[in-house]
Motif scaffolding. Structure first.
Motif, PDB file in Angstrom:
ATOM      1  N   GLU A 225       0.879  -1.164   0.000  1.00 29.07           N
ATOM      2  CA  GLU A 225       0.000   0.000   0.000  1.00 29.07           C
ATOM      3  C   GLU A 225       0.918   1.215   0.000  1.00 29.07           C
ATOM      4  N   VAL A 226       1.103   1.793  -1.191  1.00 28.04           N
ATOM      5  CA  VAL A 226       2.126   2.815  -1.389  1.00 28.04           C
ATOM      6  C   VAL A 226       1.582   4.193  -1.028  1.00 28.04           C
ATOM      7  N   ALA A 227       2.326   4.906  -0.202  1.00 29.67           N
ATOM      8  CA  ALA A 227       1.970   6.279   0.142  1.00 29.67           C
ATOM      9  C   ALA A 227       2.176   7.169  -1.077  1.00 29.67           C
ATOM     10  N   ALA A 228       1.177   7.980  -1.404  1.00 29.06           N
ATOM     11  CA  ALA A 228       1.238   8.830  -2.595  1.00 29.06           C
ATOM     12  C   ALA A 228       2.270   9.945  -2.420  1.00 29.06           C
ATOM     13  N   ASN A 229       3.071  10.147  -3.446  1.00 29.12           N
ATOM     14  CA  ASN A 229       4.033  11.248  -3.492  1.00 29.12           C
ATOM     15  C   ASN A 229       4.437  11.429  -4.945  1.00 29.12           C
ATOM     16  N   SER A 230       3.770  12.363  -5.638  1.00 28.58           N
ATOM     17  CA  SER A 230       3.985  12.538  -7.076  1.00 28.58           C
ATOM     18  C   SER A 230       5.392  13.009  -7.401  1.00 28.58           C
ATOM     19  N   ARG A 231       6.082  13.579  -6.424  1.00 30.89           N
ATOM     20  CA  ARG A 231       7.445  14.067  -6.671  1.00 30.89           C
ATOM     21  C   ARG A 231       8.481  12.960  -6.533  1.00 30.89           C
ATOM     22  N   LYS A 232       8.071  11.860  -5.911  1.00 34.66           N
ATOM     23  CA  LYS A 232       9.002  10.739  -5.736  1.00 34.66           C
ATOM     24  C   LYS A 232       8.307   9.437  -6.128  1.00 34.66           C
ATOM     25  N   PRO A 233       8.397   9.052  -7.397  1.00 34.67           N
ATOM     26  CA  PRO A 233       7.782   7.781  -7.814  1.00 34.67           C
ATOM     27  C   PRO A 233       8.325   6.613  -6.992  1.00 34.67           C
ATOM     28  N   PHE A 234       7.448   5.649  -6.719  1.00 33.86           N
ATOM     29  CA  PHE A 234       7.817   4.454  -5.965  1.00 33.86           C
ATOM     30  C   PHE A 234       8.078   3.332  -6.962  1.00 33.86           C
ATOM     31  N   LYS A 235       9.209   2.649  -6.818  1.00 32.83           N
ATOM     32  CA  LYS A 235       9.568   1.566  -7.725  1.00 32.83           C
ATOM     33  C   LYS A 235       9.863   0.295  -6.934  1.00 32.83           C
ATOM     34  N   VAL A 236       9.315  -0.800  -7.431  1.00 34.87           N
ATOM     35  CA  VAL A 236       9.576  -2.111  -6.833  1.00 34.87           C
ATOM     36  C   VAL A 236      10.341  -2.935  -7.852  1.00 34.87           C
ATOM     37  N   LYS A 237      11.564  -3.292  -7.513  1.00 35.87           N
ATOM     38  CA  LYS A 237      12.354  -4.148  -8.383  1.00 35.87           C
ATOM     39  C   LYS A 237      12.144  -5.596  -7.975  1.00 35.87           C
ATOM     40  N   ASN A 238      11.910  -6.424  -8.970  1.00 36.98           N
ATOM     41  CA  ASN A 238      11.707  -7.855  -8.743  1.00 36.98           C
ATOM     42  C   ASN A 238      13.072  -8.524  -8.727  1.00 36.98           C
ATOM     43  N   GLY A 239      13.426  -9.097  -7.578  1.00 31.25           N
ATOM     44  CA  GLY A 239      14.740  -9.713  -7.457  1.00 31.25           C
ATOM     45  C   GLY A 239      14.895 -11.006  -8.226  1.00 31.25           C
ATOM     46  N   ILE A 240      13.796 -11.534  -8.780  1.00 38.57           N
ATOM     47  CA  ILE A 240      13.856 -12.794  -9.525  1.00 38.57           C
ATOM     48  C   ILE A 240      14.052 -12.554 -11.015  1.00 38.57           C
ATOM     49  N   ASP A 241      13.184 -11.736 -11.624  1.00 37.80           N
ATOM     50  CA  ASP A 241      13.276 -11.546 -13.086  1.00 37.80           C
ATOM     51  C   ASP A 241      13.740 -10.149 -13.476  1.00 37.80           C
ATOM     52  N   GLN A 242      14.109  -9.336 -12.480  1.00 44.51           N
ATOM     53  CA  GLN A 242      14.646  -7.995 -12.710  1.00 44.51           C
ATOM     54  C   GLN A 242      13.649  -7.030 -13.354  1.00 44.51           C
ATOM     55  N   SER A 243      12.377  -7.364 -13.368  1.00 40.66           N
ATOM     56  CA  SER A 243      11.375  -6.414 -13.842  1.00 40.66           C
ATOM     57  C   SER A 243      11.176  -5.321 -12.795  1.00 40.66           C
ATOM     58  N   THR A 244      10.554  -4.212 -13.215  1.00 46.16           N
ATOM     59  CA  THR A 244      10.362  -3.069 -12.327  1.00 46.16           C
ATOM     60  C   THR A 244       8.910  -2.628 -12.366  1.00 46.16           C
ATOM     61  N   ALA A 256       6.733 -13.444  -6.654  1.00 48.33           N
ATOM     62  CA  ALA A 256       7.925 -13.696  -7.466  1.00 48.33           C
ATOM     63  C   ALA A 256       8.850 -14.647  -6.726  1.00 48.33           C
ATOM     64  N   PHE A 257       8.469 -15.917  -6.656  1.00 50.06           N
ATOM     65  CA  PHE A 257       9.293 -16.921  -5.992  1.00 50.06           C
ATOM     66  C   PHE A 257      10.265 -17.526  -6.992  1.00 50.06           C
ATOM     67  N   GLY A 258      11.477 -17.848  -6.510  1.00 53.88           N
ATOM     68  CA  GLY A 258      12.530 -18.348  -7.373  1.00 53.88           C
ATOM     69  C   GLY A 258      12.166 -19.557  -8.210  1.00 53.88           C
ATOM     70  N   PRO A 259      11.591 -20.626  -7.614  1.00 48.15           N
ATOM     71  CA  PRO A 259      11.310 -21.835  -8.401  1.00 48.15           C
ATOM     72  C   PRO A 259      10.217 -21.643  -9.450  1.00 48.15           C
ATOM     73  N   ASP A 260       9.398 -20.579  -9.325  1.00 51.28           N
ATOM     74  CA  ASP A 260       8.307 -20.385 -10.263  1.00 51.28           C
ATOM     75  C   ASP A 260       8.844 -19.993 -11.637  1.00 51.28           C
ATOM     76  N   LYS A 261       8.147 -20.417 -12.672  1.00 54.76           N
ATOM     77  CA  LYS A 261       8.562 -20.088 -14.029  1.00 54.76           C
ATOM     78  C   LYS A 261       8.073 -18.709 -14.454  1.00 54.76           C
ATOM     79  N   LYS A 262       7.175 -18.126 -13.668  1.00 55.21           N
ATOM     80  CA  LYS A 262       6.659 -16.807 -14.002  1.00 55.21           C
ATOM     81  C   LYS A 262       6.332 -16.069 -12.719  1.00 55.21           C
ATOM     82  N   THR A 263       6.320 -14.734 -12.805  1.00 54.84           N
ATOM     83  CA  THR A 263       5.968 -13.920 -11.656  1.00 54.84           C
ATOM     84  C   THR A 263       4.719 -13.122 -11.996  1.00 54.84           C
ATOM     85  N   ALA A 264       3.934 -12.828 -10.962  1.00 53.80           N
ATOM     86  CA  ALA A 264       2.642 -12.179 -11.187  1.00 53.80           C
ATOM     87  C   ALA A 264       2.502 -10.946 -10.309  1.00 53.80           C
ATOM     88  N   THR A 265       1.995  -9.859 -10.913  1.00 49.91           N
ATOM     89  CA  THR A 265       1.681  -8.630 -10.189  1.00 49.91           C
ATOM     90  C   THR A 265       0.203  -8.337 -10.394  1.00 49.91           C
TER      91      THR A 265
END
Length: 384
Positions: A225-244, A256-265
């Motif tokens: 649940e991300v606190a709103a702040n338009s001046r500072k975008p919030f980014k979540v990096k996925n440590g498994i597939d490096q998506s952002t 995004a679990f390691g053994p899984d073949k795909k990650t879901a958001t």
């Protein structure tokens, strides 16, 4: 019998509600209390419940009637067929009554196969690693201050959340690791963003957000649940597939679990963008983005929000999942090993609180008569 006694008709009505998927959370809790009561040594009260064998037969008939009942609306066939996996199993536990068919060999009574039960995690066993390498075992600390990182105070509040308070021009990095066999952990970051972290997961984050953006890294599963702040975008990096994942203020779940073949958001509110080295997609509420091994993104609409959020709400909820998928979830939460002595290709539906021993969920799956289990120490063996 004790305070958990129900009449025969009340028990049959509860059976039908659970099988048809209309049981409330209170009725699910009632089921679990009854399950525990019936597993304990006790005398069968025929004046209340009637003949044990006959009542077991009646429950089977009621279950089959619900499964075979023509649906009033279009319902996928697998729902009506496998809804039995969420059915009432009290009378079928503890060796009272066991259903056998010609297709399956006679098994040992369930009470014998489940005698080495594995309890649900009694608390969280998370480890907080500070920037200097100091490790704090969160389940051994009480409420109050935990540490200072620069000008940022870290504490544990009355709700069991790790809270960061303060501002700093320089930022250090902390990590919370939640091992398998642990309850989830909640954290409030320095910008008031709230994160729930599941078992077998880890979150790495700055103690203060001093730059032009707020960036954290997740492996495993977390709800934000991300606190709103338009001046500072919030980014979540996925440590498994490096998506952002890029957000301003919103709520979403990342798996995004390691053994899984795909990650879901899965997005619940607001809007986010998913980026990989090969693609970028915008996500709207109710949509789910799946990133595969090729770093492409597939968007699906109408995600099953109840299933996605079940872990955060203290539930296991499997809506048409196969045995390997289900057992992988149980491995992470109960910290067990799984051995397969048979292949089960069917899909199952089950919904049950997470605070129960593993035997209770296995018992629901066994109600289909498509799969059975044996518990040996911390190993669950999948058998026919």
């Amino acid at each position: 019998m004790n305070a958990f006694v129900m009449t025969k008709e009340e028990l049959l009505l509860l059976t039908e509600k659970i099988v048809s998927g209309t049981a409330t959370d209170e009725e699910l809790i009632q089921y679990n209390r009854l399950f525990n009561a019936f597993r304990a040594p006790t005398e069968w009260d025929e004046t209340v419940l009637g003949n044990r064998q006959m009542l077991g037969d009646t429950i089977r008939e009621r279950i089959q009637a619900v499964i075979d009942r023509p649906a009033a609306r279009v319902v996928p066939f697998r729902w009506r067929r496998w809804a039995i996996a969420a059915s009432m199993a009290i009378l079928l536990s503890g060796g009272y009554y066991y259903y056998r068919t010609l297709q399956h060999p006679v098994l040992a009574p369930q009470a014998e196969r489940f005698k080495n039960d594995v309890a649900a995690p009694a608390g969280n066993h998370a480890v907080l690693t500070l920037s200097n390498g100091t490790k704090i075992l969160l389940d051994s600390t009480g409420n109050g201050p935990l540490a200072m990182q620069g000008n940022v105070n870290i504490s544990m509040n009355a709700n069991g959340q790790v809270v960061y308070n303060g501002a700093d021009n320089t930022s250090t990095t902390n990590t919370i690791e939640v091992p398998p066999g642990s309850q989830p952990v909640a954290i409030v970051l320095a910008d008031d963003t709230k994160v729930w972290i599941d078992a077998a997961s880890a979150l790495t984050y700055p103690t203060a957000f001093s730059g032009n953006e707020r960036t954290v890294t997740i492996t495993g599963q977390a709800y934000f649940e991300v606190a709103a702040n338009s001046r500072k975008p919030f980014k979540v990096k996925n440590g498994i597939d490096q998506s952002t994942i890029e957000v301003l203020g919103t709520s979403f779940n990342v798996k995004a679990f390691g053994p899984d073949k795909k990650t879901a958001t899965t997005l619940f509110s607001g809007a986010i963008a998913i980026s990989t080295t090969n693609a970028r997609q915008l996500l709207h509420p109710g949509e789910q983005a799946v990133v595969n091994n090729e770093r492409t993104i597939q968007i699906t609409t109408g995600a099953d929000i109840r299933e996605v959020l079940a872990w955060k709400e203290g539930l296991f909820y499997f809506n048409g999942k196969d045995i390997p998928t289900i057992m992988t979830e149980l491995q992470r939460y109960y910290n067990i090993e799984v051995e397969y002595q048979t292949n089960v290709n069917d899909e199952f539906i089950a919904r049950i609180p997470r605070d129960v021993p593993v035997s209770q969920l296995l018992n629901l799956l066994e109600m289909t008569n498509l799969v059975h289990f044996r518990i040996e120490g911390r190993k669950v063996i999948v058998i026919r």
